[in-house]
Design an enzyme around this catalytic site. Sequence first.
Site, PDB file in Angstrom:
ATOM      1  N   ILE A 199       0.852  -1.203   0.000  1.00 14.12           N
ATOM      2  CA  ILE A 199       0.000   0.000   0.000  1.00 14.12           C
ATOM      3  C   ILE A 199       0.884   1.247   0.000  1.00 14.12           C
ATOM      4  O   ILE A 199       0.573   2.248  -0.656  1.00 14.12           O
ATOM      5  CB  ILE A 199      -0.964   0.007   1.207  1.00 14.12           C
ATOM      6  CG1 ILE A 199      -1.723  -1.308   1.309  1.00 14.12           C
ATOM      7  CG2 ILE A 199      -1.948   1.176   1.095  1.00 14.12           C
ATOM      8  CD1 ILE A 199      -2.594  -1.435   2.554  1.00 14.12           C
TER       9      ILE A 199
ATOM     10  N   PHE B 237       2.824   3.413   7.564  1.00 20.77           N
ATOM     11  CA  PHE B 237       2.415   2.078   7.109  1.00 20.77           C
ATOM     12  C   PHE B 237       3.245   0.979   7.774  1.00 20.77           C
ATOM     13  O   PHE B 237       2.776  -0.147   7.903  1.00 20.77           O
ATOM     14  CB  PHE B 237       2.640   1.920   5.602  1.00 20.77           C
ATOM     15  CG  PHE B 237       1.741   2.729   4.723  1.00 20.77           C
ATOM     16  CD1 PHE B 237       0.418   2.368   4.550  1.00 20.77           C
ATOM     17  CD2 PHE B 237       2.218   3.839   4.046  1.00 20.77           C
ATOM     18  CE1 PHE B 237      -0.417   3.102   3.722  1.00 20.77           C
ATOM     19  CE2 PHE B 237       1.400   4.573   3.211  1.00 20.77           C
ATOM     20  CZ  PHE B 237       0.082   4.209   3.049  1.00 20.77           C
TER      21      PHE B 237
ATOM     22  N   SER C 145      -7.220  -1.083  10.398  1.00 21.97           N
ATOM     23  CA  SER C 145      -7.805  -2.192   9.643  1.00 21.97           C
ATOM     24  C   SER C 145      -9.237  -2.438  10.094  1.00 21.97           C
ATOM     25  O   SER C 145      -9.582  -2.216  11.267  1.00 21.97           O
ATOM     26  CB  SER C 145      -6.967  -3.443   9.898  1.00 21.97           C
ATOM     27  OG  SER C 145      -7.638  -4.589   9.451  1.00 21.97           O
TER      28      SER C 145
ATOM     29  N   TYR D 177      -1.774  -9.506  15.842  1.00 22.58           N
ATOM     30  CA  TYR D 177      -1.710  -8.478  14.791  1.00 22.58           C
ATOM     31  C   TYR D 177      -2.904  -7.526  14.911  1.00 22.58           C
ATOM     32  O   TYR D 177      -2.753  -6.301  14.944  1.00 22.58           O
ATOM     33  CB  TYR D 177      -1.697  -9.126  13.394  1.00 22.58           C
ATOM     34  CG  TYR D 177      -2.120  -8.165  12.322  1.00 22.58           C
ATOM     35  CD1 TYR D 177      -1.242  -7.182  11.864  1.00 22.58           C
ATOM     36  CD2 TYR D 177      -3.425  -8.175  11.813  1.00 22.58           C
ATOM     37  CE1 TYR D 177      -1.654  -6.252  10.917  1.00 22.58           C
ATOM     38  CE2 TYR D 177      -3.833  -7.255  10.870  1.00 22.58           C
ATOM     39  CZ  TYR D 177      -2.947  -6.301  10.430  1.00 22.58           C
ATOM     40  OH  TYR D 177      -3.370  -5.371   9.516  1.00 22.58           O
TER      41      TYR D 177
ATOM     42  N   LYS E  71      -3.402  -3.225  16.019  1.00 22.04           N
ATOM     43  CA  LYS E  71      -4.153  -2.146  15.361  1.00 22.04           C
ATOM     44  C   LYS E  71      -5.090  -1.471  16.364  1.00 22.04           C
ATOM     45  O   LYS E  71      -5.213  -0.250  16.400  1.00 22.04           O
ATOM     46  CB  LYS E  71      -4.926  -2.682  14.153  1.00 22.04           C
ATOM     47  CG  LYS E  71      -4.021  -3.142  13.012  1.00 22.04           C
ATOM     48  CD  LYS E  71      -3.161  -1.998  12.466  1.00 22.04           C
ATOM     49  CE  LYS E  71      -2.137  -2.452  11.449  1.00 22.04           C
ATOM     50  NZ  LYS E  71      -1.146  -1.416  11.109  1.00 22.04           N
TER      51      LYS E  71
HETATM   52  N1  UFG Z   1      -8.827 -17.143   1.441  1.00 18.81           N
HETATM   53  C1  UFG Z   1      -8.919 -18.383   0.830  1.00 18.81           C
HETATM   54  N2  UFG Z   1      -7.765 -18.977   0.405  1.00 18.81           N
HETATM   55  C2  UFG Z   1      -6.549 -18.422   0.547  1.00 18.81           C
HETATM   56  C3  UFG Z   1      -6.457 -17.153   1.172  1.00 18.81           C
HETATM   57  C4  UFG Z   1      -7.620 -16.545   1.620  1.00 18.81           C
HETATM   58  O1  UFG Z   1     -10.009 -18.924   0.680  1.00 18.81           O
HETATM   59  O2  UFG Z   1      -5.552 -19.003   0.158  1.00 18.81           O
HETATM   60  C5  UFG Z   1     -10.053 -16.479   1.885  1.00 18.81           C
HETATM   61  C6  UFG Z   1     -10.079 -16.242   3.365  1.00 18.81           C
HETATM   62  O3  UFG Z   1     -10.587 -17.360   4.057  1.00 18.81           O
HETATM   63  C7  UFG Z   1     -10.989 -15.021   3.451  1.00 18.81           C
HETATM   64  C8  UFG Z   1     -10.715 -14.265   2.161  1.00 18.81           C
HETATM   65  O4  UFG Z   1     -10.104 -15.204   1.288  1.00 18.81           O
HETATM   66  O5  UFG Z   1     -12.301 -15.420   3.442  1.00 18.81           O
HETATM   67  C9  UFG Z   1      -9.779 -13.092   2.341  1.00 18.81           C
HETATM   68  O6  UFG Z   1      -8.617 -13.522   3.022  1.00 18.81           O
HETATM   69  P1  UFG Z   1      -7.308 -12.639   3.154  1.00 18.81           P
HETATM   70  O7  UFG Z   1      -6.310 -13.418   3.942  1.00 18.81           O
HETATM   71  O8  UFG Z   1      -6.897 -12.113   1.826  1.00 18.81           O
HETATM   72  O9  UFG Z   1      -7.830 -11.371   3.957  1.00 18.81           O
HETATM   73  P2  UFG Z   1      -8.458 -11.308   5.419  1.00 18.81           P
HETATM   74  O10 UFG Z   1      -9.780 -10.644   5.238  1.00 18.81           O
HETATM   75  O11 UFG Z   1      -8.439 -12.584   6.137  1.00 18.81           O
HETATM   76  O12 UFG Z   1      -7.375 -10.437   6.153  1.00 18.81           O
HETATM   77  C10 UFG Z   1      -7.135  -9.141   5.705  1.00 18.81           C
HETATM   78  C11 UFG Z   1      -5.688  -8.731   5.964  1.00 18.81           C
HETATM   79  C12 UFG Z   1      -5.416  -8.628   7.405  1.00 18.81           C
HETATM   80  C13 UFG Z   1      -6.437  -7.832   8.095  1.00 18.81           C
HETATM   81  C14 UFG Z   1      -7.809  -8.329   7.783  1.00 18.81           C
HETATM   82  C15 UFG Z   1      -8.880  -7.480   8.350  1.00 18.81           C
HETATM   83  O13 UFG Z   1      -4.819  -9.671   5.391  1.00 18.81           O
HETATM   84  O14 UFG Z   1      -4.164  -8.021   7.534  1.00 18.81           O
HETATM   85  O15 UFG Z   1      -7.994  -8.320   6.384  1.00 18.81           O
HETATM   86  O16 UFG Z   1     -10.090  -8.143   8.289  1.00 18.81           O
HETATM   87  F1  UFG Z   1      -6.294  -7.885   9.433  1.00 18.81           F
END
Ligand code: UFG
Length: 343
Positions: free
Chosen positions: A13, A82, A126, A151, A155
């Site tokens: 970002i 950041f 976040s 983590y 925040k």
């Molecule tokens: N997902 C999958 N397969 C993967 C990776 C993710 O199905 O290989 C799904 C997760 O279960 C979730 C969605 O995709 O449902 C998004 O997952 P991310 O890991 O991309 O993002 P998150 O929403 O879990 O987490 C993000 C940031 C964090 C932050 C969070 C806040 O990575 O740093 O949003 O909600 F804290």
Amino acid sequence: MSKVLVTGGTGYIGSHTVVELINEGFEVVIVDNLSNSSVDVLDGIEKITGVRPAFENIDCIEYVSMDRMFSKHENIDAIIHFAASKAVGESVEKPLLYYRNNLGSLINILQLMPIHKVKNFVFSSSCTVYGQPDVLPVTEDAPIKPAMSPYGNTKQIGEEIIRDTIYAAPSLYTSIILRYFNPIGAHPSAEIGELPNGVPNNLLPFVTQTAIGLRKQLQVFGDDYDTPDGSCIRDYIHVVDLAKAHVVAVKRMLSGEAASNVETFNLGTGRGLSVLEILNTFEKVNDIKVPYKIVGRREGDIEKVWADPAYANDVLGWKATESVEETLRSAWAWEKNLAGKRN
Ligand code: UFG
């Protein structure tokens, strides 16, 4: 020309925000310890903007080095902070690393600001602070829920540290706290984008790396949630839209428009999309298949969350405008550009 310090400015970002700041005529100083980014990002920023920002390889946890940096780069008008560790799973295994890095860095910067007469501070927060909201879309007034990981806790505590610091010395600080939803995609030039170290934790880099053949198969974590297709729902926002909000926030503080010393805004689109919707749209707009299988739920995942961005839209005059189709095309263009460099 106003000068902005961007910590973590070679990160995902951060680098997109540096580009938007330079495009808007700001002078930028980047501080980054390159723990999760590469110095080559500076080349990408220079290619896009024609300007190579000042760069200091410093860990924000090192107070003395940061003090020297502020003395060297005089007259900084605003800071966008950041720099932080951000892997949810790693934070569960190494909590002290996360508390030390994320909170120590923040405290150092807040302490150094009045010493170097810097007043304006943007903080990367976040939507994780909302946990699973009771009401969707989630507004900034929604209750803060117990953090699901160290983590996430950094925040929440980070926001509290900022509020307490400003309460104690309101004449010394103005801050805007930005709560990000899920940034994805890359700059339209494909010169900068997301480049996670090792196996990606986040959905989009895993999707693009699977599509390019670096990973065998995407795992979709759960299809038995209480959502229309059973997979989790998030508010995916183009990283360039997100970056632009930072420029707006800096301008707001510099022009004295901020309504109070601390303001908090959601940065999202207001649109929730499921994992399977993202996957299907990615395949469609890029005309490529992504092998995947449905597996069990990932521990700690929120079922569904998306933003009410009305407050940011009205007060900041900022709105996310990129379509999800364009965003997913940009993510794929970036992955292909990376593949070209590897070959
Ligand atoms: N997902 C999958 N397969 C993967 C990776 C993710 O199905 O290989 C799904 C997760 O279960 C979730 C969605 O995709 O449902 C998004 O997952 P991310 O890991 O991309 O993002 P998150 O929403 O879990 O987490 C993000 C940031 C964090 C932050 C969070 C806040 O990575 O740093 O949003 O909600 F804290």
